[in-house]
Motif scaffolding. Structure first.
Motif, mmCIF file in Angstrom:
data_model
loop_
_atom_site.group_PDB
_atom_site.id
_atom_site.type_symbol
_atom_site.label_atom_id
_atom_site.label_comp_id
_atom_site.label_asym_id
_atom_site.label_seq_id
_atom_site.Cartn_x
_atom_site.Cartn_y
_atom_site.Cartn_z
ATOM 1 N N THR A 102 -55.163 -60.238 11.710
ATOM 2 C CA THR A 102 -56.065 -61.359 11.467
ATOM 3 C C THR A 102 -56.088 -62.236 12.706
ATOM 4 O O THR A 102 -56.168 -61.734 13.809
ATOM 5 C CB THR A 102 -55.595 -62.159 10.234
ATOM 6 O OG1 THR A 102 -54.240 -62.590 10.443
ATOM 7 C CG2 THR A 102 -55.638 -61.299 8.985
ATOM 8 N N ILE A 103 -56.000 -63.525 12.531
ATOM 9 C CA ILE A 103 -56.049 -64.453 13.649
ATOM 10 C C ILE A 103 -54.825 -64.275 14.528
ATOM 11 O O ILE A 103 -53.697 -64.200 14.042
ATOM 12 C CB ILE A 103 -56.139 -65.899 13.124
ATOM 13 C CG1 ILE A 103 -57.382 -66.055 12.246
ATOM 14 C CG2 ILE A 103 -56.182 -66.901 14.269
ATOM 15 C CD1 ILE A 103 -57.453 -67.373 11.518
ATOM 16 N N SER A 104 -55.039 -64.202 15.837
ATOM 17 C CA SER A 104 -53.953 -64.081 16.822
ATOM 18 C C SER A 104 -53.079 -62.855 16.593
ATOM 19 O O SER A 104 -51.931 -62.824 17.003
ATOM 20 C CB SER A 104 -53.080 -65.347 16.824
ATOM 21 O OG SER A 104 -53.865 -66.486 17.143
ATOM 22 N N SER A 108 -48.456 -69.516 3.917
ATOM 23 C CA SER A 108 -48.753 -70.544 4.915
ATOM 24 C C SER A 108 -47.541 -71.390 5.289
ATOM 25 O O SER A 108 -47.302 -71.649 6.479
ATOM 26 C CB SER A 108 -49.882 -71.450 4.419
ATOM 27 O OG SER A 108 -49.514 -72.121 3.225
ATOM 28 N N VAL A 129 -48.572 -72.173 14.676
ATOM 29 C CA VAL A 129 -49.950 -72.071 14.211
ATOM 30 C C VAL A 129 -50.342 -73.386 13.551
ATOM 31 O O VAL A 129 -49.491 -74.191 13.167
ATOM 32 C CB VAL A 129 -50.130 -70.908 13.215
ATOM 33 C CG1 VAL A 129 -49.822 -69.567 13.866
ATOM 34 C CG2 VAL A 129 -49.254 -71.105 11.983
ATOM 35 N N THR A 174 -55.275 -72.223 10.087
ATOM 36 C CA THR A 174 -54.994 -70.810 10.322
ATOM 37 C C THR A 174 -54.007 -70.277 9.293
ATOM 38 O O THR A 174 -54.194 -69.186 8.737
ATOM 39 C CB THR A 174 -54.427 -70.608 11.735
ATOM 40 O OG1 THR A 174 -55.403 -71.007 12.692
ATOM 41 C CG2 THR A 174 -54.061 -69.148 11.982
ATOM 42 N N THR A 191 -48.884 -65.150 18.972
ATOM 43 C CA THR A 191 -48.351 -66.482 18.677
ATOM 44 C C THR A 191 -46.833 -66.457 18.702
ATOM 45 O O THR A 191 -46.197 -65.710 17.950
ATOM 46 C CB THR A 191 -48.826 -66.955 17.288
ATOM 47 O OG1 THR A 191 -50.250 -66.880 17.234
ATOM 48 C CG2 THR A 191 -48.369 -68.374 17.030
#
Length: 278
Positions: A16-18, A193, A202, A206, A270
């Motif tokens: 997904t992200i990063s 999260s 993060v 995100t 990250t």
């Protein structure tokens, strides 16, 4: 945003992200997560019992306050609402499990450092969870008002009116459905999260996006995990809250291992957050 998928260790991993990946979990892992959480508890029992003891003490203080203000009918809704805030209270336990995993020093002071690792972002999601908690409290008060003609049951008839009166079944079903919807939303938002915010550099948006995506990808397994958390928490509460002294830290440690099982950070860009306390 990466669209490709790869297969790692027989699990489908969707970056997904990063590059933070989400594993597809096809079988229930609750037992394995609880076992890993219990190992952490045995390695750091003083820390676990400190957090568990705090939850018990806080619970009694809340109960005393609502009885003193003449609102005993809020006991059950607030007990249910505890589940909405528990992920935030477990930050120090996530940090403890993270340090044990990394072979770092672990003390109660080190565990409290978890709240300092990403304070702005953790604080933001804490506000989100508090808003959900306040919304649930207002909903509970409204339900009592609607089902009991604008008044609330007195202490001497509270149990009868809540569980055994003519409208009790409809009242409990309505409250359970509304509370369940809020609980699932909060669980989807926080299951990944908050430990991710403790672990990686993060932002909260995100982290929430990844958490919701992880829940959608593994909703069957994670719904079962949420049920395990709810059942064990209820068991801890029914023994006059004292069971939370063990159940709460066990679930906190186990939730870290759930995060590590769901999220693959092997290819992420990250970095892990720097330690604040050596």
């Amino acid at each position: 945003m990466t669209e490709t998928t790869v297969d790692t260790k027989n699990n489908t991993v969707e970056p997904t992200i990063s590059g933070i990946g989400i594993r597809e979990i096809t079988t229930d892992q609750s037992g394995a997560w609880l076992e890993a959480g219990w190992r952490d508890f045995k390695r750091a029992p003083a820390i676990g019992l400190a957090y568990g003891g705090f939850c018990v003490l806080a619970g009694y203080l809340v109960i005393m306050s609502i009885f003193q203000t003449g609102q005993p009918y809020l006991t059950l809704p607030l007990a249910a609402g505890f589940m909405l805030l528990a992920p935030l209270l477990a930050v120090g336990l996530y940090e403890t499990s993270r340090r044990l995993e990394m072979g770092e020093n672990v003390t109660l002071w080190h565990s409290l450092n978890g709240f300092r690792r990403n304070p702005g972002q953790i604080g933001t999601i804490g506000i989100m969870l508090m808003l959900f908690f306040l919304a649930w409290t207002r909903i509970a008060m409204l339900l009592f008002a609607l089902f009991y003609n604008g008044t609330v049951p007195s202490l001497d008839v509270l149990v009868w009116e809540t569980f055994f009166s003519r409208d009790a079944i409809i009242f409990l079903m309505t409250g359970s459905v509304l509370g369940g919807v809020l609980a699932i939303i909060v669980f989807a938002v926080s299951v990944v999260s908050i430990p991710l915010l403790v672990d990686r550099d993060v932002d909260v948006i995100t982290a929430v996006i990844i958490s919701v995506a992880a829940f959608r990808k593994n909703w069957k397994v994670l719904t079962g995990w949420a049920a395990v958390i709810a059942i064990l928490s209820a068991c801890g509460m029914v023994v006059f809250l004292f069971g939370l002294a063990v159940i709460m830290p066990l679930l906190g440690f186990s939730s870290w291992h759930a995060y590590r099982g769901i999220i693959d950070t092997s290819l992420t860009e990250t970095a892990r957050l720097r330690r604040q306390v050596p």
